[in-house]
Design an enzyme around this catalytic site. Structure first.
Site, short mmCIF file in Angstrom:
data_model
loop_
_atom_site.label_atom_id
_atom_site.label_comp_id
_atom_site.label_asym_id
_atom_site.label_seq_id
_atom_site.Cartn_x
_atom_site.Cartn_y
_atom_site.Cartn_z
N HIS A 92 -28.66 -27.81 -121.46
CA HIS A 92 -29.29 -26.50 -121.63
C HIS A 92 -30.21 -26.24 -120.44
O HIS A 92 -31.25 -26.88 -120.31
CB HIS A 92 -30.09 -26.50 -122.94
N CYS B 92 -34.75 -18.92 -122.87
CA CYS B 92 -33.34 -19.26 -122.71
C CYS B 92 -32.44 -18.04 -122.50
O CYS B 92 -31.25 -18.19 -122.23
CB CYS B 92 -32.85 -20.04 -123.94
N HIS C 110 -24.20 -19.60 -127.34
CA HIS C 110 -25.48 -20.19 -126.95
C HIS C 110 -25.44 -21.68 -127.28
O HIS C 110 -25.86 -22.51 -126.48
CB HIS C 110 -26.64 -19.49 -127.66
N PHE D 247 -35.98 -18.66 -127.60
CA PHE D 247 -37.26 -18.78 -128.29
C PHE D 247 -38.03 -17.48 -128.11
O PHE D 247 -37.95 -16.83 -127.07
CB PHE D 247 -38.08 -19.94 -127.72
N GLU E 168 -25.84 -18.86 -135.25
CA GLU E 168 -24.91 -18.20 -134.34
C GLU E 168 -23.53 -18.04 -134.98
O GLU E 168 -22.89 -17.00 -134.86
CB GLU E 168 -24.81 -18.98 -133.03
N LYS F 273 -22.80 -26.11 -122.94
CA LYS F 273 -24.02 -26.95 -122.90
C LYS F 273 -23.68 -28.40 -123.26
O LYS F 273 -24.43 -29.31 -122.89
CB LYS F 273 -25.07 -26.40 -123.86
#
Length: 402
Positions: free
Chosen positions: A331, A162, A294, A390, A305, A326
């Site tokens: 995403h 990502c 994010h 990830f 976050e 998003k």
């Protein structure tokens, strides 16, 4: 060190198939997430996504090209054409030899992979198209962009889940800033909204069945999207000499690795990337007005976050606007940072902050101004774009109003 500006932008995503339509949708808080139109939808538990609707490849490419272009490459080339047209740059002679393209992508040609697994395992065929490998490889989009626009300099694909797009754009920024080249084409793309792509994400048990609601206490997971965004990063004096329209200035970046867990995010890793971007940009924390988060809509990401932002910005965190687009486009995995950079450009150039839609209930562990549900007009000098992937790989970009 050279100053770096953005002189062209292009996109294809669930909100629009160009930049003006995408920014209009962001201003309106429009949701591009809906029921998927893919094969074997009845076999999926997750049936929604930020799918690009009414995209006609034959309007853009001929039959020979389509035999080589997976959906992620198609999106990239269309976005690239828009970015190049806006920039007005022509890559010839010495500029062509020095300029290149760096793109982010995570899954490669997932639609090609899915179709050919079906052909072999479901239909029992014993051969596939001879161009399957060049069609599905992660660097296909970057290679085709280099060929279409005559980019003969450093060209490659970054694949860091990502954070792929932010890593790619950071490297392109660094090359222009360091004087290696006057201009780079950069961004990212993804197209894994096919049966296999969705089924794989189902296995993680982090997906929502009804929508993406980042930072809302009743959120229940992320929603996949697809698309691309491409930008022209150019050295400031090079852009000025040719009278280019400048969208924003790229002023800093930072990368970090959590080095702790393959899927669980780390507050300290995220905070180091955010803090590092401020240091690289020579920006005080109080100068930042907006962060494109994010913001996946999972409890793990949103809480981590929020804590990282609070850790870096301290008392100024209460004055920051932080939203997750998003919630509107889904995403885009490897392409997500590229599309989200559009929201940062809109913030510093137009003074419009894209909202976090679907926000229904405050979460005390995400006690930030998430610009809930409606866009906001605000004077923003510096914006950050966060990407936390990830594998614990983080990348943060800083933009300044030009």
């Amino acid at each position: 060190m050279k100053r770096v500006v953005i002189t062209g932008a292009g996109t294809v995503n669930a909100l629009g198939q160009n930049v003006p339509d995408t920014m209009a949708a962001m201003r309106e808080g429009r949701c591009g997430i809906g029921t998927l139109d893919i094969a074997d939808l009845d076999r999926l538990a997750i049936k929604i996504g930020g799918q690009v609707r009414d995209f006609d490849p034959e309007a853009w490419f001929n039959r020979q090209q389509l035999s080589l272009y997976d959906r992620f490459t198609q999106f990239t080339l269309v976005a690239g054409r828009e970015a190049m047209a806006q920039s007005g740059l022509e890559f010839t002679d010495e500029l062509a030899a020095r300029a290149g393209v760096i793109l982010g992508n995570s899954g490669g040609g997932m639609n090609t992979l899915d179709e050919n697994y079906r052909s072999v395992y479901e239909d029992g065929k014993n051969r596939v198209h001879p161009f399957v490998v060049p069609k599905l490889m992660n660097n296909a989009a970057a290679s085709h962009v280099s060929m279409e626009f005559n980019l003969k300099g450093p060209s490659f694909t970054v694949s860091t889940a990502c954070a792929s797009s932010n890593h790619a754009m950071s490297l392109a920024f660094q090359m222009v800033q360091g004087g290696m080249t006057p201009a780079m084409v950069t961004g990212g793309s993804e197209a894994m909204l096919c049966f296999g792509g969705v089924k794989a994400w189902e296995g993680l048990r982090v997906m929502s069945k009804d929508g993406c609601r980042p930072f809302s206490a009743n959120r229940n997971g992320m929603v996949q999207g697809e698309g691309a965004a491409v930008f022209v990063f150019e050295e400031l004096e090079h852009a000025r000499k040719r009278g280019a329209d400048i969208l924003a200035e790229v002023v800093g970046f930072a990368m970090s690795s959590d080095a702790s867990d393959i899927v669980m995010p780390s507050k300290s890793g995220a905070a180091r990337a955010i803090r590092g971007a401020l240091v690289d940009a020579r920006v005080d924390a109080t100068e930042v007005g907006y962060i494109n988060a994010h913001g996946t809509g999972t409890a793990a990401n949103d809480k981590t976050e929020s804590a990282a932002v609070a850790d870096v910005f301290g008392a100024h965190a209460d004055k920051l606007m932080i939203s997750s687009t998003k919630s509107m486009h889904g995403h885009l995995i490897g392409g997500t940072g590229a599309v989200e950079l559009l929201a940062c450009i809109m913030a510093v150039r137009d003074g419009v902050i894209a909202p976090t839609i679907g926000y229904e209930e405050p979460d005390p562990e995400c006690a930030l101004d998430v610009v809930p549900n409606e866009a906001r007009e605000a004077d923003v000098d510096v914006a950050l774009s966060n990407a936390f992937a990830f594998g614990g790989l983080n990348a943060v970009l800083a933009l300044r109003r030009f």
